[in-house]
Scaffold this motif. Sequence first.
Motif, short mmCIF file in Angstrom:
data_model
loop_
_atom_site.label_atom_id
_atom_site.label_comp_id
_atom_site.label_asym_id
_atom_site.label_seq_id
_atom_site.Cartn_x
_atom_site.Cartn_y
_atom_site.Cartn_z
N ASN A 1 0.83 -1.19 0.00
CA ASN A 1 0.00 0.00 0.00
C ASN A 1 0.87 1.24 0.00
O ASN A 1 2.04 1.21 0.37
N TRP A 2 0.26 2.38 -0.37
CA TRP A 2 1.02 3.62 -0.35
C TRP A 2 1.28 4.10 1.06
O TRP A 2 2.29 4.71 1.36
N THR A 3 0.42 3.83 2.00
CA THR A 3 0.56 4.34 3.36
C THR A 3 1.93 4.02 3.90
O THR A 3 2.33 2.87 3.98
N VAL A 4 2.66 5.03 4.30
CA VAL A 4 4.01 4.83 4.82
C VAL A 4 3.93 4.35 6.27
O VAL A 4 3.15 4.86 7.06
N SER A 5 4.71 3.34 6.58
CA SER A 5 4.69 2.81 7.94
C SER A 5 5.14 3.88 8.92
O SER A 5 5.78 4.86 8.56
N ASN A 6 4.80 3.70 10.20
CA ASN A 6 5.14 4.69 11.21
C ASN A 6 6.63 4.98 11.27
O ASN A 6 7.05 6.12 11.36
N VAL A 7 7.44 3.91 11.26
CA VAL A 7 8.89 4.08 11.33
C VAL A 7 9.39 4.88 10.14
O VAL A 7 10.12 5.87 10.28
N ALA A 8 9.00 4.46 8.93
CA ALA A 8 9.46 5.15 7.73
C ALA A 8 8.99 6.60 7.70
O ALA A 8 9.72 7.50 7.31
N SER A 9 7.75 6.83 8.11
CA SER A 9 7.20 8.19 8.10
C SER A 9 7.98 9.09 9.04
O SER A 9 8.31 10.23 8.70
N GLU A 10 8.29 8.61 10.24
CA GLU A 10 9.05 9.40 11.19
C GLU A 10 10.44 9.72 10.65
O GLU A 10 10.92 10.85 10.77
N VAL A 11 11.08 8.74 10.04
CA VAL A 11 12.41 8.96 9.49
C VAL A 11 12.36 9.95 8.34
O VAL A 11 13.19 10.86 8.24
N LEU A 12 11.38 9.80 7.47
CA LEU A 12 11.24 10.69 6.31
C LEU A 12 11.08 12.15 6.71
O LEU A 12 11.62 13.04 6.06
N HIS A 13 10.33 12.38 7.76
CA HIS A 13 9.96 13.74 8.10
C HIS A 13 10.81 14.37 9.21
O HIS A 13 10.67 15.57 9.47
N ARG A 14 11.68 13.58 9.84
CA ARG A 14 12.38 14.14 10.99
C ARG A 14 13.90 13.89 11.02
O ARG A 14 14.58 14.42 11.90
N VAL A 15 14.43 13.11 10.10
CA VAL A 15 15.85 12.75 10.14
C VAL A 15 16.60 13.45 9.01
O VAL A 15 16.16 13.45 7.86
N TRP A 16 17.77 14.02 9.35
CA TRP A 16 18.56 14.77 8.38
C TRP A 16 19.42 13.89 7.49
O TRP A 16 19.89 14.32 6.44
N PHE A 17 19.67 12.67 7.90
CA PHE A 17 20.58 11.80 7.15
C PHE A 17 20.05 11.51 5.75
O PHE A 17 18.83 11.47 5.53
N PRO A 18 20.95 11.24 4.79
CA PRO A 18 20.51 10.77 3.47
C PRO A 18 19.71 9.47 3.64
O PRO A 18 20.06 8.63 4.47
N LEU A 19 18.67 9.32 2.84
CA LEU A 19 17.77 8.17 2.95
C LEU A 19 17.73 7.42 1.62
O LEU A 19 17.58 8.02 0.56
N LEU A 20 17.84 6.10 1.70
CA LEU A 20 17.63 5.25 0.54
C LEU A 20 16.24 4.64 0.69
O LEU A 20 16.03 3.77 1.53
#
Length: 292
Positions: A267-286
């Motif tokens: 599904n498109w819904t981003v999991s809680n962990v991924a969503s938190e990382v996407l919106h709050r972490v400065w590190f490069p993300l793969l």
Amino acid sequence: MFQRCLICTDFTDGLYRLVNFVPELAKGGLKKIIFLHSLPVWEQERIAGIDEQQIAQARERLCAALEQVPEGVEVKIETPSGRPTETIVRVINSEQIDVVVAGMPIRSLLEEKVFGSTSMELARQTSVPLMILRPQLVSTYTVEELSLRCQHLWRYLLIPYNGTETADYLIRQIKEYAVHRPANSLQQCHLLWVIEDKGRNETLTTHRLEEARQRLNALKQELEALDLKVNVEVRQGNFLQEIVKVAVDCDITAIAIAKEYSSNILNWTVSNVASEVLHRVWFPLLFFSPKK
């Protein structure tokens, strides 16, 4: 880890600076590098048109990428007109791109819904992994720092894991790309399982910790079979805080995350962990999207 890369820039994200680091990007295993800037189509009296002057200016800003091209590496510049997501997807398909480098600023989920995000819209339309670099960070790197970053984009990945189908999907993607990775690309992984012990009794928490260690050790053997160096770690606490701590302490180059995987349907819904990382972490993300 990847060989055919599309770097998308809107000239406000700092990614246009990468045109000066083609040799360094090639050292990380890239064989084809395409720089893309999408221009809008203007409309006047119901007639769609293309601003040739803007196209020429965009190509001029990107042309440095063609000046120092190592042998065996192909470099292109694309300045299509149209909606960014649509033009990017066309190039992905026509050039058989296997990773897209894009910018995505730190925003709350609400801000993303209000202002939109080309990166997240792109993830809905393609299964090609996204390498998300924070514009605020890329813009502040010195030339020397950016040179090193370009050489080691995927050298050492932090992989948060929690035993879910989403996490297993992420591991499968890492393994798939690791099998065919070029030299000087992915070298090391750090598997991290964070147990959030909210309201759990001590016996149950101890059991969860041991279960997590056993599962991570099994995954370690699978990844080491692909000639990767693998570290495993189980921690207790807030998952976002622990992810950031490990990324800082272990000299991680990028954090790998994936979308939600539920009931055998991606599904498109981003999991809680991924969503938190996407919106709050400065590190490069793969960021791995589901297979379409």
